[in-house]
Scaffold this active site. Structure first.
Site, PDB file in Angstrom:
ATOM      1  N   GLU A   1      35.819  85.848  14.374  1.00  0.00           N
ATOM      2  CA  GLU A   1      34.687  85.338  13.599  1.00  0.00           C
ATOM      3  C   GLU A   1      33.577  86.383  13.503  1.00  0.00           C
ATOM      4  OE1 GLU A   1      34.381  82.472  11.801  1.00  0.00           O
ATOM      5  OE2 GLU A   1      36.516  82.353  12.272  1.00  0.00           O
TER       6      GLU A   1
ATOM      7  N   HIS B   1      38.320  87.550   6.365  1.00  0.00           N
ATOM      8  CA  HIS B   1      39.432  87.040   7.170  1.00  0.00           C
ATOM      9  C   HIS B   1      40.768  87.427   6.535  1.00  0.00           C
ATOM     10  CE1 HIS B   1      37.812  84.853  10.514  1.00  0.00           C
ATOM     11  NE2 HIS B   1      37.123  84.010   9.779  1.00  0.00           N
TER      12      HIS B   1
ATOM     13  N   HIS C   1      32.789  86.094   3.788  1.00  0.00           N
ATOM     14  CA  HIS C   1      33.311  85.940   5.148  1.00  0.00           C
ATOM     15  C   HIS C   1      34.788  85.550   5.107  1.00  0.00           C
ATOM     16  CE1 HIS C   1      33.277  84.308   9.382  1.00  0.00           C
ATOM     17  NE2 HIS C   1      34.186  83.505   8.848  1.00  0.00           N
ATOM     18  N   GLU C   2      35.139  84.591   4.233  1.00  0.00           N
ATOM     19  CA  GLU C   2      36.534  84.143   4.159  1.00  0.00           C
ATOM     20  C   GLU C   2      37.434  85.246   3.601  1.00  0.00           C
ATOM     21  OE1 GLU C   2      37.268  81.648   5.762  1.00  0.00           O
ATOM     22  OE2 GLU C   2      35.251  80.860   5.992  1.00  0.00           O
TER      23      GLU C   2
END
Length: 310
Positions: free
Chosen positions: A205, A138, A134-135
């Site tokens: 998100e 980003h 997930h990071e």
């Protein structure tokens, strides 16, 4: 769809800025406010990784780190970044009981990811991989740039609202609503900017969840991790650094301030249940891609810990 939504929200915030600027100080007042906001945000943007990592006392993970969990976490991040075709970010660890993680940096070539020791302790390896996927999403999506542009415009709107107190008194007859209109602008303009900023953050998100599930190859583990992190945050594990610096809350995978997941106007994060539902709709029951066996740190005369099990 989220990219289109982000563009529309940025356009709405820009239109709000232009409108408020002309109402308060005309073109000159708007230009002055924008200049101040740009300078402040550019300084923050170019040094974002250093500022935030220092704020949380993050330490870069070295190859000879004594903790096997930390070494495995770093190896997994490297493997996923390389498989995603992106530069390997600086990999750091933060001492803290609350399980959480964030990414920072102005672009993929100058990025850093951070995980708390609580994350490595309370989640299993699959879930940790999914969170860091997930990071990495980003970073790959350049969300730091998006949020910096948003913060720049929001800061300019707040500056214009402050200018309203000084510019608004002398020319009431030339402004709609007179003094009451100026007061309304001072209160409502920053609030509207904050709402748009939060909406953009929530949209990013959802996008990072989808990208993280693809990078890690394990949407089910990401859904499980989100639920666990949310439960731990609600359970009272306080992130003291985040409480001291609430402006950084939007960076974390789960709100570190209070753990409340309501998808309301004033939340920087979508509700965890909505995020899990979105993952389920998008990926269904896809199975995990098992971690690469060569990335597991060597075990020397000891049984494996439960966190090491794929």
């Amino acid at each position: 769809m989220n990219h289109i939504k982000t563009f529309m929200l940025l356009a709405a915030m820009t239109a709000l800025f232009v409108g408020v600027g002309y109402l308060i100080g005309g073109a000159a007042g708007m230009a002055i406010a924008l200049a101040f906001a740009l300078v402040g945000n550019l300084i923050s943007y170019w040094n974002a990784d250093k500022i935030v990592l220092a704020m949380y006392k993050a330490q870069e993970v070295q190859a000879n780190h004594p903790d096997t969990r930390v070494r495995t976490y770093a190896n997994d991040v490297r493997e996923m970044a390389q498989r995603a075709g992106m530069p390997v970010p600086k990999i750091t660890i933060i001492e803290g009981d609350q399980p959480n993680a964030f990414a920072t940096g102005r672009d993929p070539a100058h990025a850093a990811v951070a995980a708390t020791t609580g994350l490595l302790t309370m989640l299993d390896r699959r879930e940790i991989r999914a969170v860091m996927g997930h990071e990495l999403a980003h970073v790959k999506n350049r969300d730091t740039l998006t949020m910096t542009v948003t913060a720049t415009i929001a800061g300019a709107i707040s500056a214009l609202a402050n200018f309203a107190f000084f510019f608004g008194a002398g020319n009431d007859r030339e402004r709609p609503g007179g003094f009451i209109g100026v007061i309304a602008i001072m209160i409502l303009a920053p609030m509207a900017a904050a709402l748009v900023q939060m909406a953009i953050s929530r949209g990013r998100e959802y996008e990072a969840d989808a990208g993280g599930a693809e990078i890690s190859g394990d949407p089910q583990a990401l859904a499980s991790a989100l639920q666990k992190i949310d439960a731990y945050a609600r359970g009272g594990r306080v992130n003291l650094n985040a409480e001291r610096n609430p402006a950084t809350a939007h960076m974390f995978i789960i709100n570190p301030l209070n753990g409340h997941g309501a998808d309301n106007l004033f939340s920087t994060h979508p509700s965890t249940s909505n995020r899990v539902a979105a993952l389920t709709v998008r990926f269904g029951g896809k199975h995990a891609v098992p971690p690469q066996p060569e990335l597991v740190s060597p075990r020397r005369n000891r049984p494996p810990g439960p966190w090491e099990q794929p």
